[in-house]
Every structure is written in structure tokens, then in C-alpha cells.
Design a protein around this motif. Structure first.
Motif, PDB file in Angstrom:
ATOM      1  N   TRP A 122      46.437  25.017  71.331  1.00 60.85           N
ATOM      2  CA  TRP A 122      45.656  25.895  72.212  1.00 60.85           C
ATOM      3  C   TRP A 122      46.395  26.168  73.515  1.00 60.85           C
ATOM      4  CZ3 TRP A 122      40.498  22.656  71.793  1.00 60.85           C
ATOM      5  CH2 TRP A 122      40.003  22.760  70.482  1.00 60.85           C
ATOM      6  N   PHE A 123      46.973  25.127  74.101  1.00 61.80           N
ATOM      7  CA  PHE A 123      47.672  25.325  75.371  1.00 61.80           C
ATOM      8  C   PHE A 123      48.985  26.072  75.166  1.00 61.80           C
ATOM      9  CE2 PHE A 123      50.418  24.053  78.949  1.00 61.80           C
ATOM     10  CZ  PHE A 123      49.634  24.548  79.984  1.00 61.80           C
ATOM     11  N   LYS A 124      49.673  25.787  74.076  1.00 61.15           N
ATOM     12  CA  LYS A 124      50.912  26.522  73.801  1.00 61.15           C
ATOM     13  C   LYS A 124      50.645  28.015  73.722  1.00 61.15           C
ATOM     14  CE  LYS A 124      53.511  22.920  71.338  1.00 61.15           C
ATOM     15  NZ  LYS A 124      54.154  22.566  70.050  1.00 61.15           N
ATOM     16  N   ALA A 125      49.524  28.382  73.121  1.00 61.24           N
ATOM     17  CA  ALA A 125      49.169  29.793  73.056  1.00 61.24           C
ATOM     18  C   ALA A 125      48.734  30.305  74.429  1.00 61.24           C
ATOM     19  CB  ALA A 125      48.049  30.003  72.036  1.00 61.24           C
ATOM     20  N   ARG A 130      48.876  36.362  79.791  1.00 61.44           N
ATOM     21  CA  ARG A 130      47.519  36.373  80.340  1.00 61.44           C
ATOM     22  C   ARG A 130      46.525  37.165  79.492  1.00 61.44           C
ATOM     23  NH1 ARG A 130      48.303  36.949  86.922  1.00 61.44           N
ATOM     24  NH2 ARG A 130      50.308  35.855  87.051  1.00 61.44           N
ATOM     25  N   THR A 131      46.941  37.606  78.301  1.00 59.82           N
ATOM     26  CA  THR A 131      46.070  38.478  77.513  1.00 59.82           C
ATOM     27  C   THR A 131      45.793  37.973  76.107  1.00 59.82           C
ATOM     28  OG1 THR A 131      47.972  39.786  76.786  1.00 59.82           O
ATOM     29  CG2 THR A 131      46.837  40.521  78.792  1.00 59.82           C
ATOM     30  N   ASN A 132      46.412  36.869  75.702  1.00 58.32           N
ATOM     31  CA  ASN A 132      46.213  36.389  74.329  1.00 58.32           C
ATOM     32  C   ASN A 132      44.829  35.761  74.185  1.00 58.32           C
ATOM     33  OD1 ASN A 132      46.437  33.190  74.252  1.00 58.32           O
ATOM     34  ND2 ASN A 132      47.960  33.910  75.756  1.00 58.32           N
ATOM     35  N   ASP A 136      42.328  32.265  78.484  1.00 60.31           N
ATOM     36  CA  ASP A 136      41.367  31.714  79.440  1.00 60.31           C
ATOM     37  C   ASP A 136      40.780  30.379  78.985  1.00 60.31           C
ATOM     38  OD1 ASP A 136      41.687  33.950  81.102  1.00 60.31           O
ATOM     39  OD2 ASP A 136      40.170  35.076  79.988  1.00 60.31           O
ATOM     40  N   TRP A 137      41.411  29.737  78.021  1.00 60.88           N
ATOM     41  CA  TRP A 137      40.906  28.449  77.538  1.00 60.88           C
ATOM     42  C   TRP A 137      41.242  27.300  78.496  1.00 60.88           C
ATOM     43  CZ3 TRP A 137      40.087  26.942  71.838  1.00 60.88           C
ATOM     44  CH2 TRP A 137      39.438  27.981  71.167  1.00 60.88           C
ATOM     45  N   TYR A 138      42.113  27.550  79.448  1.00 60.15           N
ATOM     46  CA  TYR A 138      42.512  26.537  80.424  1.00 60.15           C
ATOM     47  C   TYR A 138      42.319  27.111  81.823  1.00 60.15           C
ATOM     48  CZ  TYR A 138      44.383  23.971  76.472  1.00 60.15           C
ATOM     49  OH  TYR A 138      44.500  23.286  75.290  1.00 60.15           O
ATOM     50  N   TRP A 164      53.171  24.717  88.275  1.00 61.39           N
ATOM     51  CA  TRP A 164      53.603  26.105  88.089  1.00 61.39           C
ATOM     52  C   TRP A 164      54.115  26.326  86.675  1.00 61.39           C
ATOM     53  CZ3 TRP A 164      53.134  30.692  90.223  1.00 61.39           C
ATOM     54  CH2 TRP A 164      54.033  31.702  89.899  1.00 61.39           C
ATOM     55  N   ASP A 165      53.726  27.435  86.083  1.00 60.29           N
ATOM     56  CA  ASP A 165      54.215  27.821  84.758  1.00 60.29           C
ATOM     57  C   ASP A 165      54.847  29.199  84.859  1.00 60.29           C
ATOM     58  OD1 ASP A 165      53.893  27.041  81.667  1.00 60.29           O
ATOM     59  OD2 ASP A 165      53.647  29.210  81.886  1.00 60.29           O
ATOM     60  N   ALA A 166      56.166  29.266  84.639  1.00 58.14           N
ATOM     61  CA  ALA A 166      56.904  30.513  84.861  1.00 58.14           C
ATOM     62  C   ALA A 166      56.540  31.594  83.848  1.00 58.14           C
ATOM     63  CB  ALA A 166      58.407  30.240  84.807  1.00 58.14           C
ATOM     64  N   ARG A 167      56.148  31.210  82.647  1.00 61.72           N
ATOM     65  CA  ARG A 167      55.840  32.214  81.631  1.00 61.72           C
ATOM     66  C   ARG A 167      54.667  33.091  82.039  1.00 61.72           C
ATOM     67  NH1 ARG A 167      56.734  27.793  77.011  1.00 61.72           N
ATOM     68  NH2 ARG A 167      56.456  26.577  78.906  1.00 61.72           N
ATOM     69  N   ARG A 168      53.636  32.465  82.575  1.00 68.53           N
ATOM     70  CA  ARG A 168      52.477  33.238  83.022  1.00 68.53           C
ATOM     71  C   ARG A 168      52.574  33.634  84.489  1.00 68.53           C
ATOM     72  NH1 ARG A 168      46.734  32.236  80.385  1.00 68.53           N
ATOM     73  NH2 ARG A 168      46.153  32.918  82.474  1.00 68.53           N
TER      74      ARG A 168
END
Length: 540
Positions: A122-125, A130-132, A136-138, A164-168
Motif C-alpha cells: 500500500w505504501f509503495k503504491a 499524488r493521483t494513484n 491518500d491512504w497515508y 521527505w519523499d522526493a517521488r511525491r
């Protein structure tokens, strides 16, 4: 003499199995290793369930055994519906449940629904964009204008509660390790997914859930800063400086708990739910989370677990928290668990640890509510000594040497004194065997009728033999210099008297009472330090 309860007349009202129960906690990594990798496993639990049943407990709570990177040793779950290979397989778990039920034991499992591992699918996804569907599960939030975290929330394990997460291009929130991202517990899809997890384990036959860190499940959607706490108190982490008003304890948690209760009530057999509730407002939250018949069955906090000393006033505080008012929930109590140093070491203060262990067991079984016995308490195990180079607990490492940490409470169970590694494993265990523990091994204590193990069986039997202990009211009689309280239920009135101090005090049994059981007693007319006695009023 231990008296047996009267036989049922067949017309008694229904009584849930868990009300007043004794529940034995197993930390699976440390119970018994059957594969020779130094880590305990499910088959190790199966192999020793007869020992657990022999204690006279009602149920077993098993700490997490799910697939996990083990950054927090199972409390970072990567798959809620599986078994980590280090512990075995789902088939092993099914055999465990079957054997436990055959021995008359219920099985309770941890549900860690506040957060997952960062390796959970779930977190990997969620972190991809920001649109998958899982976006908003986290709990995600933009940085402040200067790039700093969204607010001042701190992590239990030290440092900011944001990473911080660079991907998002956003921060994600975590109340514990960065590898334990916080779930968005108010999201409808998240709630449905978690309830499906509960259903999965209920369908496999488990008898209940212990809900980990439940008051962290939903936070303030506005992400407001936490205010500071007033000066004072023990502070070893930045987390300790804040009043956690906004990253835990949100009122919306209650609505989700009603859904959990509806789920468990849909299954037969009085499935049991107990919440772990820590923090500055734990007493208030435990009452709210268990109120009425639509929330959880029980809750426990850290009144005893984090106490440096055991005092009569602390017992009085616990009794006052749960007076038995109409609509009130049911308390649970524990003196030791995997998150706190063992009580025998915390509370000995230079006194005899064996005597303290026996008095604590009598006190525990005398309290109103459910009681949890942590593996090794039946042996009187002290806190294990773990050198710094062998520490693995992130909290212990971060706070060393200011706190005893959690590793010393998680050292392997000693089964045989003369076997390699005390019979826990055939190889060096994941945590070292304390040099004092082999002499306290199960096999050694079995052969000694005066051992703590035999005393534990005798004292736990009191809960079954005396309905007033299991279900009765609790009324404080005195707290200085002795702790004195009564337990009243049905046609029984019991009186419990303890000397928690360091000096003997004059004491004689009151007229009309007979001794049921006693520990560490001295000459007539006084109660020695660590002495305890349970009496029953004679019927007329």
C-alpha cells in the motif's frame, strides 16, 4: 487452601470468557526456536503450549508474526495477512490455533493498524505519485515555504515525525520510525481494508485482537502544531515535550472502533478486543474507547509499565480510574510487556527479586479487570542484561544509556539450564541469554515445588477459584503504610493486604477472616516487606 467455585446452577446469565481473564503474552522471537536460526517461531510456541496451559491462563496474546523488514521487530507490518518466514507459515499458525483451542486456550493476535512498514504494498503504491488509488491512504503533506516539515509533531523514537519523499515531493508522517509511515485512518478505503484484515484472522479462528497504538490511528486533518507540555516530568525525547493533542487521540477514532466492535460481534464465541492506549490522556481515552456496548471490550495503558516504583497510591489511582460505573468499559492490567523493562527489576529497589516476583503475581491476580502475564514472569525473570554492542531495539540504541530500553525485556525464554542457550535455540540467539536466567529455567523450576513457577500456578488458580477476584468490585481500604483493598462479588468478600515498602509493619488478620493464600509472610503480628495475604470473610 484454595477453594473451588460452586457448580453452575444452569440459570446463570451469560458471562463472556474474557471478563476477568488471565492472558499470557508471548513475544514470538524470544519464546522458542525450532529451526536453528536463533529466532523464535510459531512451531516453538506450539511445542510449549502445554506449559502455557499448565499455568492456568485463559488466553494467549501473540505479538506480531507477520511479514516484516523487522525495523521495529514486527510492529512494522509489510503484509497483514501472512506469516514472516522467520516465524513459519500460515499452516503453522492454523496448527497453533487448533492446538491452543484443544487445550482450552483462546488466541489473541496483534493488529497494528496505526501504521505499516514502508515496504507494505500500500505504501509503495502511495508514494509513487499524488493521483494513484492509494495516494491518500497515508498522511502526506506539503513542506512549509522554507522546506521544513508541515508542523512540529515529533516521533516517539526521536526526531521530527515527518520524512521527505522526493517521488511525491511531499513529507509523509510517522509517529514512530521513518520506516513506519502513518496510515490515513479516516479514509473510507483504508478502514474497509483494515476491517478485511480483521475478518481474515477471525475466519482463521482467532478469538480476539489487541489493537496496537490505537489512539494514533487518526490525526487532526488541519495538521495543527502540538502545544508544549508544562515543565517537569521525565523527558528523554523531543516527543516528551509536547502535549500530543493533534497527532493522536482524535475523536473520529471512536467511530472506527464501533465498526471494529460490529465486526467482532458478528462472530460467535465472544471475540475479544483490547486497546493499547498510551500518552498523557490515556485514562480519558481508555474510558471512551470502551464505553457502552458498541466500542472495544477492554483497554490497558502504561500506569504500571512505565512506573519506576510500585506504590500504594499507584494502585489506588488505577482503581479510581475504573470504579465500575454504569456503561463503563472493562480494564486490563499488566506489570511487564515487550515495551517496558521487567517489573521485577524496575521495582526491586535492592529487595529480594524472588520475593518481589511472588508478591507481584498475587497483587496482579487480585486486581479488578483482566490481567496480562508476560512470558517469563511465571519464572520471576529479571530484566536481561544486553551489552550496547548487542542492542537491536531502535529506542534502546537512541536513548542509551538513559533508559533500560526494551531489549532486556525481550531476551530468550530459558527452558533448560544445562542445554546450550538455555534450551531456547541450538545457536546464538538474536538477543543474548542473561547469565542469571538459565538457573531460572522452566525445567529447573518444575523440579522444585517451592519455585516461582509452582507459585505462579497456585496464585493464578485463585482467579478461577474465587469469583470475587474475577468479577467482583474493588474497594480501597487503606494505602499507608499498607496497601489494603477488598474484592466483593456474589456471596464472597475478600480482603487483600500488601506491604510494598522496605520495613515490616504491624498487622493481624481481622476478626472473621480466614487466610486463603499468603506470600513472604513472617512471624504473627506483622507483615514483612513484600509480604502479601489474601483473606476471605467467613460466611454465617
Amino acid at each position: 487452601m484454595i477453594m473451588s467455585p460452586a457448580p453452575s446452577s444452569g440459570s446463570e446469565p451469560h458471562r463472556e470468557w474474557w471478563r476477568g481473564a488471565v492472558i499470557y503474552q508471548i513475544y514470538p522471537r524470544s519464546f522458542a526456536d525450532t529451526t536453528g536460526d536463533g529466532i523464535g517461531d510459531l512451531n516453538g510456541i506450539i511445542a510449549h503450549l502445554n506449559h502455557v496451559a499448565s499455568l492456568g491462563v485463559d488466553a494467549v496474546w501473540i505479538s506480531p508474526f507477520y511479514p516484516s523488514p523487522m525495523k521495529d521487530f514486527g510492529y512494522d507490518v509489510a503484509d497483514y495477512c501472512g506469516v514472516d518466514p522467520a516465524f513459519g507459515t500460515l499452516a503453522d499458525f492454523d496448527r497453533l490455533v487448533e492446538k491452543a483451542h484443544g487445550l482450552g486456550l483462546k488466541i489473541i493476535v496483534d493488529q497494528v493498524w496505526s501504521h505499516t512498514s514502508d515496504q507494505h504494498a500500500w505504501f509503495k503504491a502511495s508514494r509513487q505519485d499524488r493521483t494513484n488509488p492509494y495516494a491518500d491512504w497515508y498522511v502526506w503533506a506539503d513542506a512549509k515555504a522554507d522546506g521544513s516539515p508541515p508542523n512540529n509533531w515529533q516521533s516517539v523514537f526521536g526526531g521530527p515525525g515527518w520524512t521527505w519523499d522526493a517521488r511525491r515531493g511531499q513529507y509523509y508522517q510517522h509517529n514512530f520510525l521513518p520506516e513506519q509511515p502513518q496510515m490515513n485512518g479516516r479514509h473510507p478505503a483504508v478502514q474497509e481494508a483494515l476491517l478485511a484484515v480483521g475478518r481474515f484472522w477471525l475466519d482463521r479462528g482467532v478469538d480476539g485482537f489487541r489493537l496496537d497504538a490505537v489512539n494514533f490511528m487518526i490525526n487532526d486533518p488541519s495538521l495543527r502544531d502540538n502545544p508544549p507540555l508544562p515543565p517537569g516530568g521525565k523527558r528523554t525525547r523531543p516527543f516528551d515535550f509536547q502535549d500530543k493533542l493533534y497527532n493522536q487521540s482524535h475523536p473520529d477514532i471512536l467511530a472506527f472502533l464501533t465498526r471494529v466492535r460490529a465486526l467482532t460481534d458478528a462472530y460467535p464465541g465472544d471475540r475479544f478486543t483490547v486497546a493499547e492506549v498510551g500518552g498523557d490522556h490515556a485514562a480519558r481515552e481508555m474510558k471512551a474507547y470502551t464505553a457502552g456496548d458498541r466500542h472495544l471490550n477492554s483497554a490497558y495503558g502504561f500506569l504500571y509499565l512505565y512506573a519506576d516504583k510500585l506504590t500504594a497510591d499507584r494502585v489506588k489511582t488505577g482503581a479510581a480510574m475504573w470504579p465500575g460505573a454504569p456503561g463503563e468499559g472493562w480494564p486490563s492490567w499488566t506489570f511487564s510487556n515487550h515495551d517496558a523493562p521487567r517489573a521485577v527489576s524496575r521495582w526491586a529497589e535492592g529487595r529480594d527479586e524472588r520475593a518481589l516476583a511472588e508478591m507481584l503475581m498475587l497483587l496482579l491476580v487480585s486486581l479488578r479487570g483482566n490481567v496480562f502475564v508476560y512470558y517469563g514472569e511465571e519464572l520471576g525473570l529479571p530484566q536481561g542484561q544486553v551489552p550496547f554492542e548487542r542492542l537491536v531495539d531502535p529506542e534502546a540504541i537512541a536513548n542509551w544509556p538513559r533508559t533500560l530500553g526494551r531489549d532486556g525485556a525481550r531476551t530468550p525464554m530459558p527452558w533448560k539450564a544445562d542445554a546450550p542457550f538455555a534450551g531456547f535455540s541450538t545457536v546464538e540467539p538474536w538477543l543474548p541469554i542473561d547469565a542469571r536466567h538459565p538457573a531460572l529455567a522452566v525445567e529447573t523450576q518444575e523440579a522444585n515445588a517451592k519455585s516461582m513457577l509452582h507459585a505462579t500456578r497456585r496464585l493464578l488458580a485463585l482467579r478461577r477459584a474465587h469469583p470475587a477476584l474475577r468479577l467482583g468490585d474493588m474497594t480501597m481500604q487503606a494505602t499507608e503504610p499498607l496497601l489494603v483493598f477488598s474484592r466483593d462479588g456474589g456471596d464472597e468478600r475478600l480482603l487483600a493486604v500488601f506491604n510494598l515498602g522496605h520495613e515490616a509493619h504491624a498487622w493481624a488478620a481481622p476478626e472473621g477472616y480466614a487466610v486463603i493464600d499468603a506470600v513472604n509472610m513472617g512471624k504473627a503480628g506483622n507483615l514483612p516487606p513484600l509480604g502479601g495475604v489474601l483473606l476471605r470473610r467467613a460466611t454465617t
